[in-house]
Motif scaffolding. Sequence first.
Motif, PDB file in Angstrom:
ATOM      1  N   ILE A 163      12.637 -14.361  -0.684  1.00 21.52           N
ATOM      2  CA  ILE A 163      11.875 -13.459  -0.109  1.00 21.52           C
ATOM      3  C   ILE A 163      12.543 -12.760   1.294  1.00 21.52           C
ATOM      4  CG2 ILE A 163      10.998 -15.545   1.283  1.00 21.52           C
ATOM      5  CD1 ILE A 163       8.797 -12.490   0.236  1.00 21.52           C
ATOM      6  N   ASN A 164      13.566 -13.567   1.942  1.00 19.33           N
ATOM      7  CA  ASN A 164      14.222 -13.071   3.061  1.00 19.33           C
ATOM      8  C   ASN A 164      14.825 -11.678   2.718  1.00 19.33           C
ATOM      9  OD1 ASN A 164      13.226 -15.005   4.698  1.00 19.33           O
ATOM     10  ND2 ASN A 164      14.850 -16.255   4.285  1.00 19.33           N
ATOM     11  N   ALA A 165      15.542 -11.796   1.648  1.00 20.89           N
ATOM     12  CA  ALA A 165      16.478 -10.508   1.358  1.00 20.89           C
ATOM     13  C   ALA A 165      15.429  -9.529   0.852  1.00 20.89           C
ATOM     14  CB  ALA A 165      17.308 -11.039  -0.111  1.00 20.89           C
ATOM     15  N   LEU A 166      14.272  -9.620   0.065  1.00 21.05           N
ATOM     16  CA  LEU A 166      13.321  -8.527  -0.170  1.00 21.05           C
ATOM     17  C   LEU A 166      12.816  -8.118   1.260  1.00 21.05           C
ATOM     18  CD1 LEU A 166      11.183 -10.126  -2.944  1.00 21.05           C
ATOM     19  CD2 LEU A 166      12.527  -8.162  -3.024  1.00 21.05           C
ATOM     20  N   LEU A 167      12.340  -8.777   2.190  1.00 23.70           N
ATOM     21  CA  LEU A 167      12.010  -8.355   3.239  1.00 23.70           C
ATOM     22  C   LEU A 167      12.756  -7.607   4.266  1.00 23.70           C
ATOM     23  CD1 LEU A 167       9.797 -11.481   4.407  1.00 23.70           C
ATOM     24  CD2 LEU A 167       9.028  -9.218   3.425  1.00 23.70           C
ATOM     25  N   GLU A 168      13.975  -7.980   4.007  1.00 24.50           N
ATOM     26  CA  GLU A 168      15.309  -7.466   5.023  1.00 24.50           C
ATOM     27  C   GLU A 168      15.392  -5.965   4.417  1.00 24.50           C
ATOM     28  OE1 GLU A 168      18.694 -10.239   5.071  1.00 24.50           O
ATOM     29  OE2 GLU A 168      17.549 -11.556   6.466  1.00 24.50           O
ATOM     30  N   THR A 169      15.458  -5.868   3.203  1.00 23.47           N
ATOM     31  CA  THR A 169      15.430  -4.658   2.464  1.00 23.47           C
ATOM     32  C   THR A 169      14.477  -3.754   2.512  1.00 23.47           C
ATOM     33  OG1 THR A 169      17.215  -5.712   0.980  1.00 23.47           O
ATOM     34  CG2 THR A 169      16.170  -3.582   0.305  1.00 23.47           C
ATOM     35  N   VAL A 170      13.250  -4.231   2.352  1.00 20.93           N
ATOM     36  CA  VAL A 170      11.936  -3.258   2.219  1.00 20.93           C
ATOM     37  C   VAL A 170      11.574  -3.011   3.465  1.00 20.93           C
ATOM     38  CG1 VAL A 170       9.685  -3.351   1.244  1.00 20.93           C
ATOM     39  CG2 VAL A 170      11.744  -4.241  -0.084  1.00 20.93           C
ATOM     40  N   GLU A 171      11.387  -3.901   4.473  1.00 26.14           N
ATOM     41  CA  GLU A 171      10.472  -3.720   5.476  1.00 26.14           C
ATOM     42  C   GLU A 171      11.055  -2.602   6.421  1.00 26.14           C
ATOM     43  OE1 GLU A 171       7.476  -6.590   7.570  1.00 26.14           O
ATOM     44  OE2 GLU A 171       9.475  -7.653   7.282  1.00 26.14           O
ATOM     45  N   PRO A 172      12.390  -2.393   6.768  1.00 27.56           N
ATOM     46  CA  PRO A 172      12.543  -1.512   7.735  1.00 27.56           C
ATOM     47  C   PRO A 172      12.364  -0.032   7.040  1.00 27.56           C
ATOM     48  CG  PRO A 172      14.309  -2.852   7.454  1.00 27.56           C
ATOM     49  CD  PRO A 172      13.258  -3.599   6.313  1.00 27.56           C
ATOM     50  N   ILE A 173      12.648  -0.029   5.538  1.00 29.37           N
ATOM     51  CA  ILE A 173      12.315   1.347   5.023  1.00 29.37           C
ATOM     52  C   ILE A 173      10.748   1.517   5.005  1.00 29.37           C
ATOM     53  CG2 ILE A 173      12.615   2.618   2.609  1.00 29.37           C
ATOM     54  CD1 ILE A 173      15.254   0.792   2.331  1.00 29.37           C
ATOM     55  N   LEU A 174      10.025   0.498   4.642  1.00 28.40           N
ATOM     56  CA  LEU A 174       8.600   1.035   4.906  1.00 28.40           C
ATOM     57  C   LEU A 174       8.189   1.488   6.427  1.00 28.40           C
ATOM     58  CD1 LEU A 174       7.032  -2.212   2.812  1.00 28.40           C
ATOM     59  CD2 LEU A 174       7.192   0.101   2.153  1.00 28.40           C
ATOM     60  N   HIS A 175       8.544   0.583   7.211  1.00 23.52           N
ATOM     61  CA  HIS A 175       8.431   0.968   8.702  1.00 23.52           C
ATOM     62  C   HIS A 175       8.803   2.536   9.013  1.00 23.52           C
ATOM     63  CE1 HIS A 175       8.650  -3.441   9.858  1.00 23.52           C
ATOM     64  NE2 HIS A 175       7.365  -3.235   9.299  1.00 23.52           N
ATOM     65  N   GLU A 176      10.169   2.980   8.388  1.00 24.23           N
ATOM     66  CA  GLU A 176      10.441   4.239   8.786  1.00 24.23           C
ATOM     67  C   GLU A 176       9.440   5.252   8.315  1.00 24.23           C
ATOM     68  OE1 GLU A 176      14.346   4.519   6.761  1.00 24.23           O
ATOM     69  OE2 GLU A 176      15.383   2.954   8.404  1.00 24.23           O
ATOM     70  N   ASN A 177       8.805   4.832   6.945  1.00 15.94           N
ATOM     71  CA  ASN A 177       7.870   5.839   6.555  1.00 15.94           C
ATOM     72  C   ASN A 177       6.369   5.704   6.991  1.00 15.94           C
ATOM     73  OD1 ASN A 177       9.128   7.419   4.177  1.00 15.94           O
ATOM     74  ND2 ASN A 177      10.306   5.383   4.174  1.00 15.94           N
ATOM     75  N   GLY A 178       6.291   4.919   8.113  1.00  9.83           N
ATOM     76  CA  GLY A 178       4.979   4.645   8.692  1.00  9.83           C
ATOM     77  C   GLY A 178       4.214   3.809   7.805  1.00  9.83           C
ATOM     78  N   LEU A 194       3.119  -0.293   6.827  1.00  9.73           N
ATOM     79  CA  LEU A 194       2.999  -1.712   7.361  1.00  9.73           C
ATOM     80  C   LEU A 194       2.804  -2.746   6.261  1.00  9.73           C
ATOM     81  CD1 LEU A 194       2.802  -3.862   9.727  1.00  9.73           C
ATOM     82  CD2 LEU A 194       0.521  -3.245   9.651  1.00  9.73           C
ATOM     83  N   LEU A 195       3.852  -3.851   5.961  1.00 20.71           N
ATOM     84  CA  LEU A 195       3.675  -4.914   5.123  1.00 20.71           C
ATOM     85  C   LEU A 195       2.961  -5.996   5.731  1.00 20.71           C
ATOM     86  CD1 LEU A 195       4.525  -5.966   2.364  1.00 20.71           C
ATOM     87  CD2 LEU A 195       6.572  -6.654   3.332  1.00 20.71           C
ATOM     88  N   LEU A 196       1.823  -6.507   4.961  1.00 20.08           N
ATOM     89  CA  LEU A 196       1.244  -7.684   5.321  1.00 20.08           C
ATOM     90  C   LEU A 196       1.132  -8.652   4.079  1.00 20.08           C
ATOM     91  CD1 LEU A 196      -1.594  -6.491   7.558  1.00 20.08           C
ATOM     92  CD2 LEU A 196       0.383  -7.489   8.291  1.00 20.08           C
ATOM     93  N   GLN A 197       1.152  -9.959   4.207  1.00 25.64           N
ATOM     94  CA  GLN A 197       1.192 -10.855   3.026  1.00 25.64           C
ATOM     95  C   GLN A 197       0.004 -11.880   3.624  1.00 25.64           C
ATOM     96  OE1 GLN A 197       5.261 -11.290   2.218  1.00 25.64           O
ATOM     97  NE2 GLN A 197       4.614 -10.218   0.040  1.00 25.64           N
ATOM     98  N   PRO A 198      -1.061 -11.663   3.826  1.00 25.33           N
ATOM     99  CA  PRO A 198      -2.039 -12.735   4.036  1.00 25.33           C
ATOM    100  C   PRO A 198      -2.613 -13.539   2.916  1.00 25.33           C
ATOM    101  CG  PRO A 198      -3.462 -10.728   4.096  1.00 25.33           C
ATOM    102  CD  PRO A 198      -1.859 -10.260   3.756  1.00 25.33           C
ATOM    103  N   ILE A 199      -3.182 -14.844   3.286  1.00 32.82           N
ATOM    104  CA  ILE A 199      -3.940 -15.747   2.310  1.00 32.82           C
ATOM    105  C   ILE A 199      -5.165 -15.961   2.704  1.00 32.82           C
ATOM    106  CG2 ILE A 199      -3.868 -17.985   1.292  1.00 32.82           C
ATOM    107  CD1 ILE A 199      -0.798 -17.957   2.178  1.00 32.82           C
ATOM    108  N   HIS A 200      -6.121 -15.752   1.620  1.00 29.54           N
ATOM    109  CA  HIS A 200      -7.683 -15.990   2.203  1.00 29.54           C
ATOM    110  C   HIS A 200      -8.347 -16.395   1.020  1.00 29.54           C
ATOM    111  CE1 HIS A 200     -11.449 -15.274   3.881  1.00 29.54           C
ATOM    112  NE2 HIS A 200     -11.807 -14.460   2.822  1.00 29.54           N
ATOM    113  N   ASP A 201      -8.825 -17.323   0.983  1.00 22.29           N
ATOM    114  CA  ASP A 201      -9.683 -18.219   0.166  1.00 22.29           C
ATOM    115  C   ASP A 201      -8.698 -18.392  -1.267  1.00 22.29           C
ATOM    116  OD1 ASP A 201     -11.990 -18.675   1.400  1.00 22.29           O
ATOM    117  OD2 ASP A 201     -12.686 -16.727   0.594  1.00 22.29           O
ATOM    118  N   LYS A 202      -7.413 -19.057  -1.110  1.00 26.40           N
ATOM    119  CA  LYS A 202      -6.368 -19.057  -2.000  1.00 26.40           C
ATOM    120  C   LYS A 202      -5.967 -17.945  -2.728  1.00 26.40           C
ATOM    121  CE  LYS A 202      -7.235 -24.086  -2.672  1.00 26.40           C
ATOM    122  NZ  LYS A 202      -6.740 -25.173  -3.567  1.00 26.40           N
TER     123      LYS A 202
END
Length: 167
Positions: free
Chosen positions: A40-55, A57-65
């Motif tokens: 998960i850390n490798a995925l986030l380190e790769t993906v999040e900066p590129i998503l941010h550059e493109n405006g 936001l990545l969220l991964q909430p949990i709600h009701d399982k």
Amino acid sequence: MQNEVTKVSLWIKIHKAKMSIGKVVKNSTNPHFKKSYADINALLETVEPILHENGLLLLQPIHDKILSTQIIDIETGEMIESWLTLPDNIDPQKMIGATTYYRRATLQSLLSLQAVDDDGNSASASAKPSLTDDRFKEALKSIESGKYTAEKLKADFLLTKQQIQAL
């Protein structure tokens, strides 16, 4: 005449991000299946900066399982998501493991990232991964040292004609 700001759609932003992401570096090994994967850390380190550059936001909430991976356009609020229902009746340690696995799975699915079936059995024999030349050379060394067999290599991987001849 005023300059009009042209809004770029969520889909164009995701497309631009995907073009920049490329392959995610595999940095972990599943000891049971002896396969490498991107944690998960490798995925986030790769993906999040590129998503941010493109405006985006990545969220991964949990709600009701339900664990949801959401990518949100911060300008428009548009969102795409992928979700999985977490398993019932497991202890907290296993729940954390499942959460981490589901975070990885939903993010890989949402962005159609290249992935190896690292934590489960391959869906079919035709879903065997191939080997790069470097990984094939490493496999040959393991066979020579008695840690691996040619039969296991043929069973686990889709080999090229040249690789089969080298065995």
